[in-house]
Design a protein around this motif. Structure first.
Motif, short mmCIF file in Angstrom:
data_model
loop_
_atom_site.label_atom_id
_atom_site.label_comp_id
_atom_site.label_asym_id
_atom_site.label_seq_id
_atom_site.Cartn_x
_atom_site.Cartn_y
_atom_site.Cartn_z
N GLY A 7 0.89 -1.30 0.08
CA GLY A 7 0.02 0.05 -0.15
C GLY A 7 0.75 1.21 -0.12
O GLY A 7 0.27 2.38 0.11
N GLN A 8 2.25 1.14 0.10
CA GLN A 8 3.24 2.28 -0.01
C GLN A 8 2.67 3.38 1.01
O GLN A 8 2.75 4.40 0.87
N ILE A 9 2.70 2.84 2.31
CA ILE A 9 2.40 3.92 3.38
C ILE A 9 3.36 3.81 4.43
O ILE A 9 3.37 4.36 5.42
N ILE A 10 4.32 2.79 4.26
CA ILE A 10 5.39 2.78 5.23
C ILE A 10 6.17 4.09 5.46
O ILE A 10 6.43 4.60 6.66
N ASP A 11 6.45 4.46 4.58
CA ASP A 11 7.30 6.04 4.28
C ASP A 11 6.66 6.92 4.78
O ASP A 11 6.84 8.05 5.50
N SER A 12 5.07 7.05 4.31
CA SER A 12 4.07 7.77 5.03
C SER A 12 3.89 7.96 6.39
O SER A 12 4.00 8.96 6.97
N LEU A 13 4.08 6.65 6.96
CA LEU A 13 4.08 6.60 8.63
C LEU A 13 5.09 7.26 9.20
O LEU A 13 5.25 8.36 9.91
N ILE A 14 6.35 7.11 8.64
CA ILE A 14 7.88 7.50 9.12
C ILE A 14 7.69 9.05 8.85
O ILE A 14 8.07 9.76 9.80
N ASN A 15 7.24 9.60 7.71
CA ASN A 15 7.45 11.18 7.55
C ASN A 15 6.32 11.71 8.33
O ASN A 15 6.59 12.76 8.95
N GLY A 16 4.96 11.28 8.63
CA GLY A 16 4.13 11.71 9.32
C GLY A 16 4.58 11.86 10.99
O GLY A 16 4.46 12.77 11.37
N ILE A 17 5.07 10.70 11.41
CA ILE A 17 5.78 10.70 12.85
C ILE A 17 6.71 11.59 13.14
O ILE A 17 6.93 12.66 13.93
N ALA A 18 7.60 11.85 11.97
CA ALA A 18 9.05 12.70 11.99
C ALA A 18 8.16 14.26 12.26
O ALA A 18 8.68 15.10 12.80
N SER A 19 7.23 14.48 11.24
CA SER A 19 6.65 15.77 11.34
C SER A 19 5.98 16.12 12.64
O SER A 19 6.10 17.57 12.99
#
Length: 483
Positions: free
Chosen positions: A356-368
């Motif tokens: 689903g290509q959301i692992i990078d999204s999770l990382i970016n969201g938490i970092a933000s």
């Protein structure tokens, strides 16, 4: 009248209490397959909710590792995973975990051959007789030995073959299977998490952060000592409780079954020549395993071949026929089938998030989110972030290549040293490996030990909370002294 009311009230309270007790007794922990399937459903649902995105990645010319490029995150077209794709995800997960699954089958079969020879029983009886009433002291000693292996060569999955031996040893001292498995798992992970010279977590993370390899070892050595002490106390307290009252064992039914099936040794039983040969084969094999892992970088295929050879040789020394060796191997492999499948099904969770290509999204969201927190909370947030991400990316080195390129510059922006960021990473990566169902190493241990995941969670969750708290203290301390 007053007496009647008191009596009636007592009857009602008693009835309600019985109803509540009945309701509680009807509650049953779901099968681990059902639990994992539910988590897969959640992962699939997240692919519809969380925007898809990805970072650019480049290959590090020095290490050859593929690293995330910080600041390159961008959204990509949504690629949700359909619920009808779940069977395919599970098959993909099993396929990706095939090396671990094969390893489990071979270890299970080989150890069945070895244990059926009676050499372990005889050897353990001899050792425990010599220990006398000092047998409890063997627990911290063994934990220390395993911790050194975990701290230096990153040994975790490699020690799964020793689980049956440690369980047999624990049972010989009137403990249980959880005690035996915990000695190996907590021992290895006490060293692995502290990361004294762990090449898979600290080594990779320090390379990415541009730090000298294995620098800052003094603080990690202190952490390792603390983890060994806490693990030893925790296991000893549980082991003593089980020894005093076997019904207090979390795997009491399993222990009863094993006790009913176990063969009683003759008190005058002595080690025979073939037992010595089998024990020598086993010890030589473990020595060869350590040599191969350290000098030749052996992994699952080579280790599986070694355990298979140890099993066959042990069967020959015991005087077994070829048919008997084959039959024992099959029985041992059958005993780990459930756990082996659990490893593959757990892998499907990561596959769903990746597809689903959301692992990078999770990382970016938490970092933000971390960026907008007050500075004094950022160091703890980075540490807790790694604990969360470890659920989705269970590989230590894999997690380092994804998160370190983002966390290092983020930490420096708010005055967190690179060494402290690396510390936050390998502590955050480590503790939750003891409880997450996505942790393939944990599932491999449980499969080998024949212990249910729910039983293990009941045993380990207080210690995980203690470990996480200890990690938080050390991370804050590191930040204060600008480690």
């Amino acid at each position: 009248m007053k007496g009647y009311l008191i009596m009636k009230t007592t009857e009602i309270l008693t009835e309600n209490k019985q109803k509540n007790k009945s309701k509680k007794s009807r509650f049953k922990v779901p099968h681990v397959f059902a639990l994992l399937f539910f988590i897969i459903l959640i992962a699939v649902a997240l692919t519809y909710i969380i925007p898809a995105g990805e970072f650019d990645r480049v290959e590090d010319p020095v290490t050859g590792r593929t690293l995330v490029v910080e600041g390159t995150y961008e959204n990509v077209p949504q690629n949700p995973v359909s619920i009808i794709d779940i069977p395919g995800l599970i098959i993909t997960g099993i396929n990706e975990a095939s090396a671990i699954i094969l390893f489990l089958f071979v270890v299970g079969g080989s150890f069945r051959i070895i244990t059926s020879t009676g050499a372990f029983d005889a050897g353990i009886r001899a050792v425990t007789t010599k220990l006398g009433n000092k047998d409890i002291l063997i627990i911290p000693l063994l934990i220390l030995i395993f911790a050194i292996c975990g701290a230096t060569v990153g040994m975790t999955i490699e020690a799964v073959g020793l689980v049956p031996l440690m369980i047999a040893f624990a049972r010989s001292m009137k403990y249980d299977a959880i005690t035996g498995m915990a000695i190996v798992l907590l021992g290895c992970f006490s060293g692995f998490i502290a990361g004294l010279m762990n090449p898979f977590t600290v080594g990779v993370a320090q390379q990415i952060a541009g730090l000298p390899m294995f620098s800052g070892m003094w603080l990690r050595a202190i952490i390792m000592v603390v983890l060994i002490i806490v693990s030893s106390i925790y296991i000893i307290r549980y082991a003593k409780k089980v020894k005093a009252d076997p019904t207090k064992s979390l795997v009491y039914e399993l222990e009863q079954k094993q006790r009913d099936n176990a063969l009683e040794l003759n008190p005058d039983f002595k080690l025979k020549l073939n037992h010595y040969l089998i024990l020598l084969t086993f010890m030589s094999g473990i020595g060869l395993l350590i040599w191969g892992v350290i000098t030749k970088h052996w992994y699952l295929e080579q280790m599986a071949a070694l355990f298979l050879a140890m099993g066959i040789l042990s069967g020959i020394f015991a005087g077994f026929s070829s048919s008997r060796i084959a039959e024992e191997f099959v029985e041992g492999a059958k005993s780990v089938t459930l756990g082996a499948l659990i490893v593959g099904i757990a892998m499907a969770i990561t596959v769903a998030l990746r597809e689903g290509q959301i692992i990078d999204s999770l990382i970016n969201g938490i970092a933000s989110i971390i960026m907008i927190l007050p500075d004094f909370l950022k160091v703890i947030s980075i540490y807790l972030f790694q604990n969360v991400i470890n659920f989705f990316i269970n590989s230590g080195s894999g997690q380092a290549t994804v998160t370190m390129p983002i966390m290092v510059p983020l930490g420096e922006l708010v005055g967190i040293t690179r060494q402290t960021t690396v510390l936050s990473f390998h502590l955050g990566d480590g503790f939750t490996n003891l409880i997450y169902p996505t942790a393939s190493t944990l599932m491999a241990y449980l499969a080998t030990a024949g212990i249910g995941y729910d039983k293990w969670v009941r045993f380990i969750w207080p210690l995980v909370l203690i470990f996480v708290a200890i990690g938080a203290v050390f991370v804050v301390f590191a930040h204060i002294i600008q480690y």
